[in-house]
Design a protein around this motif. Structure first.
Motif, PDB file in Angstrom:
ATOM      1  N   VAL A  77       0.315  -1.235  -0.027  1.00 43.83           N
ATOM      2  CA  VAL A  77       0.060  -0.227  -0.263  1.00 43.83           C
ATOM      3  C   VAL A  77       0.725   1.225  -0.412  1.00 43.83           C
ATOM      4  CG1 VAL A  77      -0.177   0.288   2.164  1.00 43.83           C
ATOM      5  CG2 VAL A  77      -1.206   1.177   1.332  1.00 43.83           C
ATOM      6  N   VAL A  78       0.585   2.368  -0.560  1.00 45.46           N
ATOM      7  CA  VAL A  78       0.501   4.066  -0.721  1.00 45.46           C
ATOM      8  C   VAL A  78       0.376   4.485  -0.285  1.00 45.46           C
ATOM      9  CG1 VAL A  78       1.873   5.215  -1.894  1.00 45.46           C
ATOM     10  CG2 VAL A  78       2.256   2.837  -3.114  1.00 45.46           C
ATOM     11  N   PRO A  79       0.418   5.125   0.978  1.00 42.19           N
ATOM     12  CA  PRO A  79      -0.676   5.781   2.075  1.00 42.19           C
ATOM     13  C   PRO A  79      -1.073   7.173   0.988  1.00 42.19           C
ATOM     14  CG  PRO A  79       0.972   4.921   3.057  1.00 42.19           C
ATOM     15  CD  PRO A  79       1.631   4.597   1.777  1.00 42.19           C
ATOM     16  N   GLU A  85      -9.818   5.597   5.337  1.00 43.68           N
ATOM     17  CA  GLU A  85     -10.766   4.791   6.094  1.00 43.68           C
ATOM     18  C   GLU A  85     -10.520   3.072   5.443  1.00 43.68           C
ATOM     19  OE1 GLU A  85     -11.833   4.245   9.479  1.00 43.68           O
ATOM     20  OE2 GLU A  85      -9.833   6.030   9.415  1.00 43.68           O
ATOM     21  N   ASP A  86     -11.354   3.771   3.985  1.00 42.25           N
ATOM     22  CA  ASP A  86     -11.716   3.064   2.793  1.00 42.25           C
ATOM     23  C   ASP A  86     -10.340   1.771   2.851  1.00 42.25           C
ATOM     24  OD1 ASP A  86     -13.916   4.468   1.861  1.00 42.25           O
ATOM     25  OD2 ASP A  86     -12.445   5.198   0.086  1.00 42.25           O
ATOM     26  N   THR A  87      -9.391   2.510   2.821  1.00 40.43           N
ATOM     27  CA  THR A  87      -8.023   1.176   2.555  1.00 40.43           C
ATOM     28  C   THR A  87      -8.385   0.012   3.768  1.00 40.43           C
ATOM     29  OG1 THR A  87      -7.089   2.316   1.114  1.00 40.43           O
ATOM     30  CG2 THR A  87      -6.205  -0.188   1.806  1.00 40.43           C
ATOM     31  N   ALA A  88      -8.648   0.625   4.995  1.00 36.93           N
ATOM     32  CA  ALA A  88      -8.580  -0.180   6.430  1.00 36.93           C
ATOM     33  C   ALA A  88     -10.060  -1.309   6.677  1.00 36.93           C
ATOM     34  CB  ALA A  88      -8.912   1.107   7.279  1.00 36.93           C
ATOM     35  N   ARG A  89     -10.862  -1.088   5.687  1.00 39.11           N
ATOM     36  CA  ARG A  89     -12.129  -2.765   6.266  1.00 39.11           C
ATOM     37  C   ARG A  89     -11.637  -3.292   5.244  1.00 39.11           C
ATOM     38  NH1 ARG A  89     -14.689  -1.579   0.871  1.00 39.11           N
ATOM     39  NH2 ARG A  89     -14.014  -0.773  -0.468  1.00 39.11           N
ATOM     40  N   ALA A  91      -8.228  -4.618   5.884  1.00 37.66           N
ATOM     41  CA  ALA A  91      -7.095  -5.418   6.346  1.00 37.66           C
ATOM     42  C   ALA A  91      -7.473  -6.095   7.665  1.00 37.66           C
ATOM     43  CB  ALA A  91      -6.911  -4.194   7.313  1.00 37.66           C
ATOM     44  N   LEU A  92      -6.989  -7.298   7.839  1.00 40.26           N
ATOM     45  CA  LEU A  92      -6.885  -7.779   9.351  1.00 40.26           C
ATOM     46  C   LEU A  92      -6.709  -8.007  10.039  1.00 40.26           C
ATOM     47  CD1 LEU A  92      -6.355 -11.056   7.118  1.00 40.26           C
ATOM     48  CD2 LEU A  92      -8.356 -10.710   7.348  1.00 40.26           C
ATOM     49  N   ASN A  93      -5.610  -7.069  10.240  1.00 40.46           N
ATOM     50  CA  ASN A  93      -5.053  -6.267  11.866  1.00 40.46           C
ATOM     51  C   ASN A  93      -5.267  -4.752  11.395  1.00 40.46           C
ATOM     52  OD1 ASN A  93      -4.084  -5.305  13.474  1.00 40.46           O
ATOM     53  ND2 ASN A  93      -2.846  -6.775  14.157  1.00 40.46           N
ATOM     54  N   LYS A  94      -6.235  -4.482  11.913  1.00 38.28           N
ATOM     55  CA  LYS A  94      -6.566  -2.807  11.829  1.00 38.28           C
ATOM     56  C   LYS A  94      -6.047  -1.420  12.200  1.00 38.28           C
ATOM     57  CE  LYS A  94     -11.668  -2.928   9.817  1.00 38.28           C
ATOM     58  NZ  LYS A  94     -10.797  -3.914   9.043  1.00 38.28           N
TER      59      LYS A  94
END
Length: 536
Positions: A77-79, A85-89, A91-94
């Motif tokens: 991922v490139v922040p 928030e859209d990308t965090a959904r 993530a397995l480990n938020k």
């Protein structure tokens, strides 16, 4: 010597040129290596993220993966190019995701299966080295510091962990260290995990053997193809978890030991060797009346049936597992040829399977030791100094079931570069160790030892088998003063057209018929059902 003025000028000019050239060369080298430190607009560099380790696969004989069986999704991922928030959904480990995202630098995280790719998000499917219910743990081995430390992982470390084995994504970075999304990215999806080592194990049969032996406290199961010597299953009990090695080391049951490779007291299974030598030496019609004991040079040897079996021929003695019959029979044999038969059948010889996986040679008494009547008597029914491994006993059964031609047991089928084709595969190696007639007679005895024994727990209504059990004395005693015995059974099936040889050892398990025979029967039935299912 006096130099002219012009010569001094040439020397100075040459020196200045040399120093200037050296400084420029050093500066160019610095810029090439440390281009990230150069101001924006003058240079750009590249940033590469490696995503997941993709090691070579260990396959079964049918190219089914024994490692890398499962996969997981990972994303680079490139922040600066994504909404947090859209990308965090994905993530397995938020919690970890948020922490890495706030740093603003590209990073890798484990993501859900539905993660969608974009310029700033690159998703990879990465193999998981071991599954939660990993099969053939003792064969496969484990890693230490990402290097093979045991089993196949150790033997083929350089093949399973080669270069260019990881996925990666490469971005262009400007002089300020910013990812230049508009310039695109280079994605490398490795196929290195497809290469690897192909074993002779059959994944389905391995699973059957492990399932059937799941209640064995300490022991081993070996299953082999009688014609090729291919080891189709090799299980040791108890098993262990590679991420809990300290726990395994402190376990009194010694789970790290591969008991299929260790030698044990053999017991009555060895009567097959005594019978083979007797048949080869012309004593197939030998008769003996068992009274319950036999005197050997002043030492009394008891039969397990204390009131005796009465008059016995060889087949009846095998069915009844009559100790005194085989003791008396051994006294008729040429000791040198008798011991040589044991040697031909693999006793006293190591089973080399691959680097780091070698079955013990066990112990076979010398000819001089066998000249002592009591030692010969013990040898006749598999006691005394004699020891052997489950591998050796399986090899014996292969020879009997395969008309006297004994295959060398093998675990490695070959290598593969693509997960489809096998290279470096060797042809089976067989040697004639007894006559076809002798092997045929022994097969009949093993079949009758099951069918004519009303108490046999190896007998099945689903498949016909031939087998011989053992209750091997160890000379060790429990806290109650009772002697500990190893429970054995070795056999073949189907009886009419043998294909498989199976040996079950249960260390300190008691009687072979009570402890080992039911496990053997269950394995034979389930392999038969598997074959029926696969043929439809």
């Amino acid at each position: 010597m006096v130099r002219k003025r012009g010569e001094h000028g040439v020397l100075i000019l040459t020196a200045v040129f040399f120093v200037t050239f050296t400084l420029l060369a050093c500066d160019y080298y610095r810029l090439a290596i440390y281009s990230n430190d150069v101001p924006a607009g003058e240079f750009s560099s590249r940033l590469t993220l490696e995503v997941g380790e993709c090691q070579g696969t260990i396959y079964d004989k049918n190219m089914k993966p024994l490692t890398n069986e499962e996969t997981r999704k990972m994303a680079a991922v490139v922040p600066s190019a994504l909404n947090r928030e859209d990308t965090a959904r994905y993530a397995l480990n938020k919690e970890q995701f948020y922490s890495d995202f706030e740093k603003g630098e590209p990073f890798v995280f484990s993501c859900t299966d539905n993660a969608l790719e974009s310029d700033g998000l690159t998703v990879f499917e990465v193999p998981v080295r071991y599954s939660d219910k990993q099969l053939a743990r003792h064969v496969i081995g484990y890693l230490s510091d990402n290097k093979g430390a045991d089993g196949i992982e150790y033997a083929y470390d350089s093949i399973l962990r080669n270069s260019f084995s990881d996925n990666s994504v490469t971005y262009t970075v400007d002089g300020f260290g910013n990812i230049m999304i508009g310039d695109g990215k280079q994605v490398f999806r490795t196929t290195a995990y497809k290469s690897g080592v192909v074993l002779t194990l059959d994944k389905d049969i391995q699973e059957i053997c492990e399932k059937c032996g799941s209640k064995i406290e300490k022991g081993a199961i070996v299953c082999a193809d009688i014609k090729t010597g291919d080891i189709l299953a090799m299980a040791s009990f108890p098993s262990y978890e590679p991420d809990k090695l300290a726990e395994a080391i402190n376990d009194d049951r010694c789970p790290l030991i591969d008991r299929a490779l260790y030698s044990y007291s053999v017991g009555s299974v060895f009567k097959l060797v005594t019978a083979a030598s007797a048949l080869e030496q012309g004593f197939g019609g030998y008769m003996y009346e068992c009274s319950g004991n036999i005197d050997v040079d002043g030492k009394l040897f008891n039969c397990h049936k204390l009131d005796g079996h009465g008059l016995q021929n060889m087949s009846e003695a095998m069915t009844n597992s009559c100790n005194t019959y085989f003791i008396d029979l051994s006294r008729c044999l040429d000791v040198g040829k008798y011991r040589q038969m044991a040697n031909y059948l693999g006793f006293g010889k190591e089973n080399y399977l691959c680097a780091g996986i070698t079955g013990s040679g066990g112990v076979v008494p010398t000819e001089k030791e066998l000249s002592v009547p009591a030692e010969l008597a013990n040898f006749a029914f598999g006691q005394g100094k004699l020891t052997a491994t489950p591998l050796q006993i399986t090899q014996l059964t292969c020879a009997i079931a395969n008309n006297g031609r004994m295959p060398i047991l093998r675990l490695i089928k070959g290598l593969t570069a693509d997960g489809d084709e096998v290279s470096r595969e060797k042809a089976p190696q067989l040697s004639a160790v007894m006559s076809e007639e002798t092997a045929k007679s022994l097969r009949k005895m093993m079949i009758l030892a099951v069918n004519e024994n009303e108490k046999s727990k190896a007998k099945s209504r689903k498949i016909s088998v031939g087998a011989k059990t053992s209750t091997a004395q160890t000379g060790k005693f429990d806290e109650k003063g009772e002697e500990l015995c190893h429970a054995w059974i070795t056999g073949f099936f189907p009886a009419r057209q043998p294909k498989y040889a199976v040996t079950v050892l249960i260390e300190d398990g008691g009687y072979g018929n009570d402890a080992a025979a039911p496990v053997f029967r269950s394995i034979a039935e389930q392999i038969s059902e598997l074959n029926s299912k696969n043929s439809t």
